[in-house]
Design a protein around this motif. Structure first.
Motif, mmCIF file in Angstrom:
data_model
loop_
_atom_site.group_PDB
_atom_site.id
_atom_site.type_symbol
_atom_site.label_atom_id
_atom_site.label_comp_id
_atom_site.label_asym_id
_atom_site.label_seq_id
_atom_site.Cartn_x
_atom_site.Cartn_y
_atom_site.Cartn_z
ATOM 1 N N VAL A 1 7.172 -25.650 33.237
ATOM 2 C CA VAL A 1 8.170 -26.122 32.291
ATOM 3 C C VAL A 1 8.603 -24.731 31.370
ATOM 4 C CG1 VAL A 1 6.303 -24.639 30.173
ATOM 5 C CG2 VAL A 1 8.498 -26.688 30.124
ATOM 6 N N GLY A 2 9.528 -24.416 31.305
ATOM 7 C CA GLY A 2 10.832 -23.247 30.592
ATOM 8 C C GLY A 2 11.592 -23.109 31.768
ATOM 9 N N ARG A 3 12.925 -22.190 30.926
ATOM 10 C CA ARG A 3 14.328 -21.805 32.405
ATOM 11 C C ARG A 3 13.736 -21.118 33.659
ATOM 12 N NH1 ARG A 3 15.095 -16.363 32.035
ATOM 13 N NH2 ARG A 3 13.813 -15.439 30.876
ATOM 14 N N LEU A 4 13.032 -20.694 33.492
ATOM 15 C CA LEU A 4 12.604 -20.086 34.905
ATOM 16 C C LEU A 4 12.206 -20.924 36.112
ATOM 17 C CD1 LEU A 4 11.423 -16.209 34.166
ATOM 18 C CD2 LEU A 4 13.673 -17.196 35.002
ATOM 19 N N ALA A 5 10.701 -21.708 34.830
ATOM 20 C CA ALA A 5 10.337 -22.588 36.590
ATOM 21 C C ALA A 5 10.960 -23.621 36.414
ATOM 22 C CB ALA A 5 8.819 -23.364 35.299
ATOM 23 N N SER A 6 12.266 -24.317 35.514
ATOM 24 C CA SER A 6 13.376 -25.077 35.694
ATOM 25 C C SER A 6 14.541 -24.203 36.593
ATOM 26 C CB SER A 6 13.548 -25.909 34.378
ATOM 27 O OG SER A 6 12.621 -26.178 33.744
ATOM 28 N N TYR A 7 14.585 -23.420 36.638
ATOM 29 C CA TYR A 7 15.766 -22.401 37.036
ATOM 30 C C TYR A 7 17.279 -23.565 36.132
ATOM 31 C CZ TYR A 7 19.200 -20.297 40.540
ATOM 32 O OH TYR A 7 19.412 -19.769 41.133
ATOM 33 N N LYS A 8 17.292 -22.576 35.180
ATOM 34 C CA LYS A 8 17.705 -23.131 34.539
ATOM 35 C C LYS A 8 18.063 -22.436 33.248
ATOM 36 C CE LYS A 8 20.034 -26.675 31.620
ATOM 37 N NZ LYS A 8 19.618 -29.104 31.883
ATOM 38 N N TYR A 9 19.669 -21.608 32.481
ATOM 39 C CA TYR A 9 19.690 -21.428 31.936
ATOM 40 C C TYR A 9 19.272 -22.596 30.932
ATOM 41 C CZ TYR A 9 20.870 -17.691 27.771
ATOM 42 O OH TYR A 9 20.486 -17.252 26.848
ATOM 43 N N PHE A 10 18.095 -21.711 29.405
ATOM 44 C CA PHE A 10 18.190 -22.350 27.936
ATOM 45 C C PHE A 10 18.046 -21.473 26.606
ATOM 46 C CE2 PHE A 10 15.238 -24.607 30.352
ATOM 47 C CZ PHE A 10 15.532 -25.999 30.367
ATOM 48 N N ASN A 11 18.878 -21.429 26.356
ATOM 49 C CA ASN A 11 19.317 -21.215 24.832
ATOM 50 C C ASN A 11 17.878 -21.276 24.352
ATOM 51 O OD1 ASN A 11 21.858 -20.065 24.624
ATOM 52 N ND2 ASN A 11 22.755 -21.832 24.222
ATOM 53 N N MET A 12 17.240 -20.316 22.652
ATOM 54 C CA MET A 12 16.064 -20.092 22.463
ATOM 55 C C MET A 12 15.712 -21.767 21.813
ATOM 56 S SD MET A 12 15.637 -16.615 20.314
ATOM 57 C CE MET A 12 17.509 -16.537 19.244
ATOM 58 N N ASP A 13 16.830 -22.192 21.465
ATOM 59 C CA ASP A 13 16.519 -23.690 20.821
ATOM 60 C C ASP A 13 15.962 -24.819 22.085
ATOM 61 O OD1 ASP A 13 19.557 -24.038 21.261
ATOM 62 O OD2 ASP A 13 19.251 -25.690 20.151
ATOM 63 N N GLN A 14 17.158 -24.768 23.312
ATOM 64 C CA GLN A 14 16.472 -25.185 24.384
ATOM 65 C C GLN A 14 14.934 -25.469 24.865
ATOM 66 O OE1 GLN A 14 20.274 -24.042 26.145
ATOM 67 N NE2 GLN A 14 21.322 -25.855 26.064
ATOM 68 N N ALA A 15 14.475 -23.935 25.126
ATOM 69 C CA ALA A 15 13.448 -23.942 25.501
ATOM 70 C C ALA A 15 11.947 -24.020 24.451
ATOM 71 C CB ALA A 15 13.531 -21.678 25.101
ATOM 72 N N ILE A 16 12.593 -23.879 23.075
ATOM 73 C CA ILE A 16 11.694 -24.625 22.511
ATOM 74 C C ILE A 16 11.351 -26.428 22.266
ATOM 75 C CG2 ILE A 16 11.289 -25.347 19.585
ATOM 76 C CD1 ILE A 16 12.475 -22.369 19.087
ATOM 77 N N LEU A 17 13.075 -26.999 22.668
ATOM 78 C CA LEU A 17 12.681 -28.329 22.381
ATOM 79 C C LEU A 17 12.266 -29.190 24.327
ATOM 80 C CD1 LEU A 17 13.933 -30.964 21.176
ATOM 81 C CD2 LEU A 17 15.576 -30.504 22.135
ATOM 82 N N ASN A 18 12.408 -28.244 24.577
ATOM 83 C CA ASN A 18 11.918 -28.442 25.766
ATOM 84 C C ASN A 18 10.324 -28.100 26.277
ATOM 85 O OD1 ASN A 18 10.829 -26.735 28.735
ATOM 86 N ND2 ASN A 18 11.902 -28.807 29.609
ATOM 87 N N SER A 19 9.765 -27.768 25.287
ATOM 88 C CA SER A 19 8.232 -27.554 25.408
ATOM 89 C C SER A 19 7.606 -28.583 24.468
ATOM 90 C CB SER A 19 7.989 -25.811 24.697
ATOM 91 O OG SER A 19 8.242 -25.186 25.946
ATOM 92 N N LEU A 20 8.153 -28.618 23.599
ATOM 93 C CA LEU A 20 8.073 -29.496 22.230
ATOM 94 C C LEU A 20 8.110 -31.076 23.034
ATOM 95 C CD1 LEU A 20 9.955 -29.085 19.158
ATOM 96 C CD2 LEU A 20 7.814 -28.617 19.578
ATOM 97 N N GLU A 21 8.996 -31.429 23.617
ATOM 98 C CA GLU A 21 9.157 -31.799 24.781
ATOM 99 C C GLU A 21 8.272 -32.887 25.517
ATOM 100 O OE1 GLU A 21 14.095 -33.636 23.242
ATOM 101 O OE2 GLU A 21 13.664 -32.882 25.519
#
Length: 413
Positions: A377-397
């Motif tokens: 989970v997260g930007r490094l594990a997804s090889y994708k840049y996340f803004n902070m809110d995107q990182a939070i939403l990704n983890s919540l989901e």
């Protein structure tokens, strides 16, 4: 290294770095429900949700000596609240994320405005009516006039093959050459012709006079800084244990028993022992300077970009402009600035988007999906840049998904 228990709020640049127990695995329980690798946004959200919603015990490991990941900030020797890994600006359109972060901090409204220096002229970034009027004396005064100005200069291309073709189709030659071409080179060490079209296809060009960098409905700064958010999220929770300055890869064969491993690091690092190629990342290097300029400020805005090749850095950040500084900061004669350089070596910040890297990531992703007992989970594990809110939403989901499929279940009382 100083230590703090997980039920203690640690403050200041010296102790905030040392939250948790001493490094290593001594003194831990025999079993945890989750072992989480990474104490940043992705790992922190998963741990907080697992504890609060399900009563699960979590062990968080991080090779750094502080919690908060790249959001980590602290008060420096001059009294300024600074971010160790570059300026962070919270903005979101997601009500779920906004409701979530408000549980852990007071927030101060803040709309970020970025300036750029081009040919010695200070301009708004992203480019807008004012930008083209300053740089090109365009005399644009309405959205219709701005659209007409752009339409005359855009190079129509329904299927751009690289970043340059994409940028020219969006911004036209003048803005591309003045603002985007060389900034892109400094950021990626590649000219836009060598980058995927997706990198520049969505470059922002405003037709109106809105000079805000973001347009999300929620834009704010945490009143007491980002580190305090993590302290409020995690440190008073008896279900959450930290081990900092602890490298997962050095202790992975000695971990306590656990039902699920949550990995938030680079996905290619997880499989490094297989000898596969590494994914490409760009990193950042910062040069800190202290100044006592006339008027107390070094520059006109928190962030000033330098998109031309006359200086090697990409931007200068001056934290004194942030409204969540300690009150006494604004009367100080001095200020601190950070010159930011994009580099090849260092902590991974930005995935390099090109077809080879994407194809390699898909191979890693396929392997990860078959990895029993591990969640990436997260930007490094997804090889994708996340803004902070995107990182939070990704983890919540991701948490929702783990619960829905029964990978995480509520602990019996």
């Amino acid at each position: 290294m100083a230590t703090c228990r997980a039920d203690t709020i640690c403050e200041g640049p010296g102790t905030a770095k040392a939250i948790g127990a001493a490094s290593g695995l001594e003194g831990l329980e025999e079993e945890y429900d989750l072992v989480i690798i990474g104490a940043g946004l992705s790992g922190g959200v998963i741990a907080e949700r697992a504890s609060k919603e399900l009563g699960l015990k979590c062990l968080i490991l991080d090779k750094r000596d502080h919690i908060g990941g790249n959001c980590f900030d602290f008060i420096d020797e001059h009294g300024f609240r600074i971010s160790q890994y570059g300026v962070h600006l919270f903005h979101t359109q997601h009500e779920r994320v906004w409701d979530y972060v408000n549980r852990f901090s007071e927030w101060m409204p803040y709309e970020h405005r970025v300036k750029g220096v081009v040919d010695g002229k200070l301009i708004p970034i992203p480019p807008s009516q004012e930008t083209v009027n300053i740089l090109f004396e365009a005399n644009v005064n309405s959205e219709e006039e701005m659209e007409a100005w752009l339409a005359e200069r855009r190079i129509k291309n329904p299927d751009p093959k690289n970043g340059e073709e994409a940028a020219l189709s969006v911004a036209g030659t003048e803005l591309y050459e003045a603002i985007f071409k060389y900034y892109t080179y400094k950021q990626w060490d590649k000219y836009p012709t060598d980058l995927d079209a997706s990198v520049l296809m969505r470059i922002p060009v405003r037709k109106n006079k809105d000079d805000r960098y973001f347009t999300d409905p929620h834009q704010a700064l945490p009143k007491h800084g980002y580190t305090k958010i993590f302290e409020n999220m995690l440190l008073n929770d008896p279900n959450i244990t930290f081990r900092l300055s602890t490298d997962f890869f050095e202790v992975k064969d000695k971990l306590p028993k656990h039902k699920l491993l949550v990995f938030t690091g680079p996905i290619d690092a997880y499989y490094a022992s297989l000898g596969m190629p590494k994914l490409e990342y760009r990193s950042l290097r910062f040069e800190k300077e202290y100044h006592e300029p006339e008027g107390g400020y070094f520059q006109e805005a928190l962030q000033v970009n330098h998109p031309q090749m006359n200086v090697p850095y990409t931007r200068i950040v001056e934290y004194k402009h942030k409204p969540n500084q300690p009150d006494e900061v604004y009367t100080k004669p001095g200020t601190v600035i950070f010159k930011e350089y994009s580099v090849d070596v260092g902590d991974p910040y930005y995935p390099v988007p090109n077809p080879d890297n994407q194809a390699l990531y898909l191979k890693y992703k396929e392997m990860a999906e078959k990895e029993a007992g591990v969640c990436f989970v997260g930007r490094l594990a997804s090889y994708k840049y996340f803004n902070m809110d995107q990182a939070i939403l990704n983890s919540l989901e991701m948490f929702d998904e783990l619960v829905a499929k029964g990978a995480l279940t509520k602990k019996d009382a």
